[in-house]
Scaffold this active site. Structure first.
Site, PDB file in Angstrom:
ATOM      1  N   LYS A  40      56.275  -7.744   4.181  1.00 29.61           N
ATOM      2  CA  LYS A  40      55.331  -8.399   3.271  1.00 29.61           C
ATOM      3  C   LYS A  40      55.268  -7.622   1.961  1.00 29.61           C
ATOM      4  O   LYS A  40      55.706  -6.476   1.880  1.00 29.61           O
ATOM      5  CB  LYS A  40      53.943  -8.492   3.915  1.00 29.61           C
ATOM      6  N   ARG A 136      38.343  -8.339   9.876  1.00 30.03           N
ATOM      7  CA  ARG A 136      38.879  -9.281   8.885  1.00 30.03           C
ATOM      8  C   ARG A 136      39.020 -10.675   9.504  1.00 30.03           C
ATOM      9  O   ARG A 136      38.138 -11.507   9.367  1.00 30.03           O
ATOM     10  CB  ARG A 136      40.225  -8.765   8.352  1.00 30.03           C
ATOM     11  N   TYR A 263      46.544   6.683 -26.896  1.00 32.26           N
ATOM     12  CA  TYR A 263      45.308   5.942 -27.133  1.00 32.26           C
ATOM     13  C   TYR A 263      44.095   6.825 -26.869  1.00 32.26           C
ATOM     14  O   TYR A 263      44.048   7.574 -25.899  1.00 32.26           O
ATOM     15  CB  TYR A 263      45.236   4.721 -26.228  1.00 32.26           C
ATOM     16  N   MET A 310      50.787   0.718 -21.881  1.00 35.50           N
ATOM     17  CA  MET A 310      51.308  -0.416 -21.124  1.00 35.50           C
ATOM     18  C   MET A 310      52.794  -0.254 -20.811  1.00 35.50           C
ATOM     19  O   MET A 310      53.249  -0.585 -19.709  1.00 35.50           O
ATOM     20  CB  MET A 310      51.088  -1.720 -21.899  1.00 35.50           C
TER      21      MET A 310
END
EC number: 5.1.1.1
Length: 366
Positions: A40, A136, A263, A310
């Protein structure tokens, strides 16, 4: 997201290591136990199709999260059993049956909805999910499971399996694990018609609680060479980490004392130093909180300075390396190593998440 083949950032996946990891686990589980490879989430970021094909001779089937992941394997020519671990709603049954995909059913509400929508289950193979304490999905009593199995058979389904999932199999304290195990065993003992396959063993259970294995196991993170517990428990046998992540320096310069980087100007140089730029960022899954961690250049740990952007990050260099110099983010570089678990520990997360966050923008090389 498109894979960026025209930049030097790549993930290298060692399929032979994955095959050897699976073989190592199989040596430590009882003979005759079926092995499902858990692929998965694109095989935990390693590439579901490529991993599934590599493991074809070694495993009995595959586990995925949803129907789309199952269809991807079928379309790639994978013809062994594929079990969807998540819940598939009745309106998708025809597609599952048409592609011989095994589904998980986890509630009596599912049966009610199937009947409301006039869905038949002829030709459908099912595994029933039991909630033994994970909280779950799944049924909670033998009575519910017996009713579900009877209802599924009335609708024409083949109830092949029943399974549960342990919440704490990768922890030193096995109190909760044993509670779940006893709950599951008691529920199984109360079944009027026990399915052919009974499985509860994920990676952690398979390696640390092999005496509790029923007749199938689901091998996920151990297949890719990682410790399910992170650093909490020692592995009982060696595994090979299958994925490495590397890039190259694309820009090198000297900055002066007082210059800032990135940044928010969160890094200020205290003296003149060389800074290198590496083309990988949070869009690739190299998250912003990696500032202060290190990568490997020329066998040396080089600190990430300034915020991760990014698409790029910056590192402090010991000298002016030439453009194109290899940068290792996961893996070995001249006898030094950075593991996925090292990264997870720095982020205060788990190694699974580090791998799964590596985006499709990073090409996988096999």
């Amino acid at each position: 997201m498109i894979s960026s083949f025209h930049r030097p950032t790549v993930a290298r996946v060692n399929l032979q290591a994955i095959k050897e990891n699976v073989a190592s686990v199989q040596k430590h589980i009882p003979l005759g136990v079926k092995t499902y490879a858990v692929v998965k989430a694109d095989a935990y970021g390693h590439g579901a199709v490529q991993v599934s094909k590599a493991l074809l001779p070694q495993v009995d089937g595959y586990c995925v999260s949803n129907l789309d992941e199952a269809l991807q394997l079928r379309q790639a020519g994978i013809d062994k059993e594929i079990l969807i671990l998540g819940v598939l709603l009745p309106n998708e049954l025809e597609l599952a049956v048409a592609n011989a995909i095994t589904v998980t059913i986890a509630s009596l509400d599912w049966i009610a909805l199937a009947r409301l929508e006039k869905k038949e289950c002829q030709g459908l193979k099912v595994h029933v999910k039991v909630d033994s304490g994970m909280g779950r999905i799944g049924l909670r009593s033998s009575k519910e499971v017996n009713l579900l199995i009877d209802s599924l058979k009335e609708l024409g389904a083949d109830v092949e399996g029943i399974f549960t999932h342990f919440a704490t199999a990768d922890e030193a304290d096995d109190t909760k694990f044993n509670q779940q195990l006893q709950f599951f065993k008691k529920l199984i003992a109360g079944l009027e018609d026990k399915p052919r396959l009974v499985h509860a063993s994920n990676s952690a259970t398979s390696i640390w609680h092999s005496d509790t294995i029923f007749n199938a196991v689901r091998l996920g993170i151990v297949s890719y060479g990682l410790n399910p517990s992170g650093s909490n428990l020692s592995l009982p046998f060696p595994l090979q980490e299958a994925l490495s992540l590397e890039s190259s320096l694309v820009h090198v310069k000297m900055i002066s004392a007082g210059d800032t980087v990135g940044y928010g100007a969160t890094y200020t140089a205290k003296k003149s130093e060389y800074v290198g730029t590496v083309p990988i960022g949070y869009a690739d899954g190299w998250t912003r909180n990696m500032q202060g961690f290190s990568v490997l250049v020329d066998g040396q740990f080089c600190e990430i300075i300034g915020r991760v952007s990014m698409d790029q990050l910056t590192i402090r260099l010991s000298k002016a390396y030439p453009l194109g110099t290899k940068v290792t983010l996961i893996g070995s570089n001249q006898q030094k190593n950075i593991s996925t678990t090292d990264i997870a520990n720095y982020r205060n997360t788990i190694n699974y998440e580090v791998l799964c966050l590596l985006s499709d923008r990073i090409p996988r090389i096999y």
